[in-house]
Design a protein around this motif. Structure first.
Motif, PDB file in Angstrom:
ATOM      1  N   LEU A  39      36.487 -13.518  15.381  1.00 18.11           N
ATOM      2  CA  LEU A  39      35.063 -13.839  15.489  1.00 18.11           C
ATOM      3  C   LEU A  39      34.783 -14.725  16.695  1.00 18.11           C
ATOM      4  O   LEU A  39      33.749 -14.588  17.359  1.00 18.11           O
ATOM      5  CB  LEU A  39      34.589 -14.547  14.213  1.00 18.11           C
ATOM      6  N   THR A  40      35.721 -15.622  16.994  1.00 19.91           N
ATOM      7  CA  THR A  40      35.526 -16.536  18.111  1.00 19.91           C
ATOM      8  C   THR A  40      35.731 -15.852  19.454  1.00 19.91           C
ATOM      9  O   THR A  40      35.006 -16.132  20.419  1.00 19.91           O
ATOM     10  CB  THR A  40      36.493 -17.729  17.982  1.00 19.91           C
ATOM     11  N   LEU A  99      35.617  -5.260  14.779  1.00 15.96           N
ATOM     12  CA  LEU A  99      34.309  -5.868  15.023  1.00 15.96           C
ATOM     13  C   LEU A  99      33.511  -5.103  16.063  1.00 15.96           C
ATOM     14  O   LEU A  99      32.279  -5.069  16.004  1.00 15.96           O
ATOM     15  CB  LEU A  99      34.499  -7.326  15.478  1.00 15.96           C
ATOM     16  N   VAL A 100      34.201  -4.492  17.017  1.00 18.38           N
ATOM     17  CA  VAL A 100      33.499  -3.706  18.030  1.00 18.38           C
ATOM     18  C   VAL A 100      32.773  -2.519  17.398  1.00 18.38           C
ATOM     19  O   VAL A 100      31.699  -2.106  17.858  1.00 18.38           O
ATOM     20  CB  VAL A 100      34.501  -3.230  19.107  1.00 18.38           C
ATOM     21  N   HIS A 123      27.650  -9.693   4.163  1.00 12.32           N
ATOM     22  CA  HIS A 123      27.035  -8.409   3.852  1.00 12.32           C
ATOM     23  C   HIS A 123      27.081  -7.412   5.012  1.00 12.32           C
ATOM     24  O   HIS A 123      26.821  -6.218   4.786  1.00 12.32           O
ATOM     25  CB  HIS A 123      25.566  -8.621   3.444  1.00 12.32           C
ATOM     26  N   VAL A 124      27.395  -7.856   6.212  1.00 14.67           N
ATOM     27  CA  VAL A 124      27.430  -6.945   7.354  1.00 14.67           C
ATOM     28  C   VAL A 124      28.816  -6.873   7.969  1.00 14.67           C
ATOM     29  O   VAL A 124      29.397  -5.789   8.111  1.00 14.67           O
ATOM     30  CB  VAL A 124      26.398  -7.359   8.433  1.00 14.67           C
ATOM     31  N   THR A 125      29.371  -8.020   8.319  1.00 12.18           N
ATOM     32  CA  THR A 125      30.643  -8.027   9.056  1.00 12.18           C
ATOM     33  C   THR A 125      31.802  -7.551   8.194  1.00 12.18           C
ATOM     34  O   THR A 125      32.551  -6.649   8.583  1.00 12.18           O
ATOM     35  CB  THR A 125      30.933  -9.438   9.593  1.00 12.18           C
ATOM     36  N   ILE A 128      36.198  -3.206   6.809  1.00 17.33           N
ATOM     37  CA  ILE A 128      37.114  -2.909   5.702  1.00 17.33           C
ATOM     38  C   ILE A 128      38.313  -2.073   6.155  1.00 17.33           C
ATOM     39  O   ILE A 128      39.451  -2.345   5.746  1.00 17.33           O
ATOM     40  CB  ILE A 128      36.346  -2.221   4.553  1.00 17.33           C
ATOM     41  N   PRO A 129      38.129  -1.045   6.998  1.00 20.60           N
ATOM     42  CA  PRO A 129      39.329  -0.321   7.474  1.00 20.60           C
ATOM     43  C   PRO A 129      40.312  -1.217   8.209  1.00 20.60           C
ATOM     44  O   PRO A 129      41.531  -1.084   8.032  1.00 20.60           O
ATOM     45  CB  PRO A 129      38.736   0.747   8.400  1.00 20.60           C
TER      46      PRO A 129
END
Length: 332
Positions: free
Chosen positions: A133-134, A221-222, A245-247, A252-253
């Motif tokens: 995330l960073t 994340l991309v 709820h989004v990230t 999940i994969p």
């Protein structure tokens, strides 16, 4: 004259009827020949298309079979014998497998390995996720930082183990003990303390595995749809709500891949433990693989070591199948 004309007309009509009856048959035969000819050529082409890649892969497959599959089959057959090097091996059937269930040393190794896998995997995943995330983004300086952070993942295990032994030396001059001395904490045993050695190895595992997991999370994340973040912002969602709820649903994969690789890597851990503690002190850091090594190469009981190895293989396969089933339900 009239009769001659009728006879000629009758002959002409007869010839035309014969030609009409013969022509379709001839064309049908020609079409059959054409179809058979065109059917044979694609069959040969399909065969060559299928065989060509295997011909290129054949050398690697032969080497891989000789050094991978043949030892596996040989080890499986050895698990049913009391292997003797200077005499004929004795058939013992399933005795080696029965012994594995009553071996207290193996039971202790399984407990240590399970703790190592669960704590090490979860800590590495959490650390890798927040690192991703960073450091996620297209900026050039982030790419340089990600490369620097990734270095522990490609560093030799022997080098990392030696560095860790220097850092966590139990003597007063050990680096970590020196830092603890400045803040008034007594020197700790670390790798020489049965109560601390396993946790030091778990810390080393998390430090080494987190960069590798971070790269997988960055790739995940991309792929998250950015419009979902905009929609969440319009709805007034907080940063925590967006993360939950989004990230997380979007990666999940990636989480599935990281967990599966970490579990397999953890249950097969050997080099990190052997190069730092060798399974000590007092067996407090023994794992399944170090136990197999000790039984096989120190006690020379190859039959029992092969049986434990085969049981570990079956467990890994079962764990993989369970993971695939759970993953299919989550992504359905």
């Amino acid at each position: 004259m009239r009769r001659g004309r009728q006879t000629a007309a009758h002959a002409t009509s007869t010839v035309s009827e014969v030609n009409m009856s013969v022509t379709p048959q001839t064309s049908a035969v020609g079409s059959v020949k054409t179809k058979s000819g065109t059917a044979r050529r694609p069959a040969k082409r399909r065969l060559s298309t299928v065989m060509t890649p295997w011909l290129f892969l054949a050398p690697a497959l032969i080497i891989f079979t000789w050094f991978k599959f043949y030892p596996m089959v040989s080890g499986f057959s050895m698990s049913f014998y009391d292997v003797q090097f200077y005499s004929e091996s004795k058939w013992v059937g399933l005795d080696n497998f029965y012994r594995a269930f009553s071996d207290l040393a193996l039971r202790s190794a399984v407990i240590h390995t399970t703790i190592y896998v669960i704590v090490g995997t979860l800590s590495a995943c959490v650390l890798a996720f927040f690192m991703a995330l960073t450091l996620e983004g297209p900026a050039r300086h982030l790419g340089i930082i990600r490369t620097a952070v990734f270095l522990p993942a490609i560093t030799s295990v022997a080098i990392i183990a030696e560095i860790w032994r220097i850092l966590f030396n139990s003597a007063d001059y050990g680096l970590v003990n020196s830092i603890l001395g400045f803040i008034g904490i007594e020197p700790q045993g670390f790798l020489s303390d049965p109560n601390q050695a396993l946790w030091v190895l778990i810390l080393m595992s998390a430090w080494k595995s987190a960069p590798y997991d971070m790269v997988i999370f960055v790739a995940g994340l991309v792929g998250v749809n950015r419009e979902l973040y905009d929609a969440a912002s319009v709805d007034g969602a907080s940063a925590w709500r967006k993360l939950w709820h989004v990230t997380l649903p979007g990666i999940i994969p990636s989480i599935s891949v990281v967990l599966m690789l970490s579990f397999i890597r953890g249950f097969r851990v050997f080099a990190e433990v052997y190069a730092t503690t060798g399974g000590g002190p007092a067996g407090s850091t023994s794992t399944i693989m170090t136990h197999i090594y000790k039984v096989g190469f120190e006690e020379l009981n190859y039959g029992y070591a092969s049986a434990v190895s085969f049981m570990l293989l079956l467990f890994t396969v079962a764990l993989t199948l369970l993971h695939m089933k759970v993953k299919s339900k989550l992504t359905a």
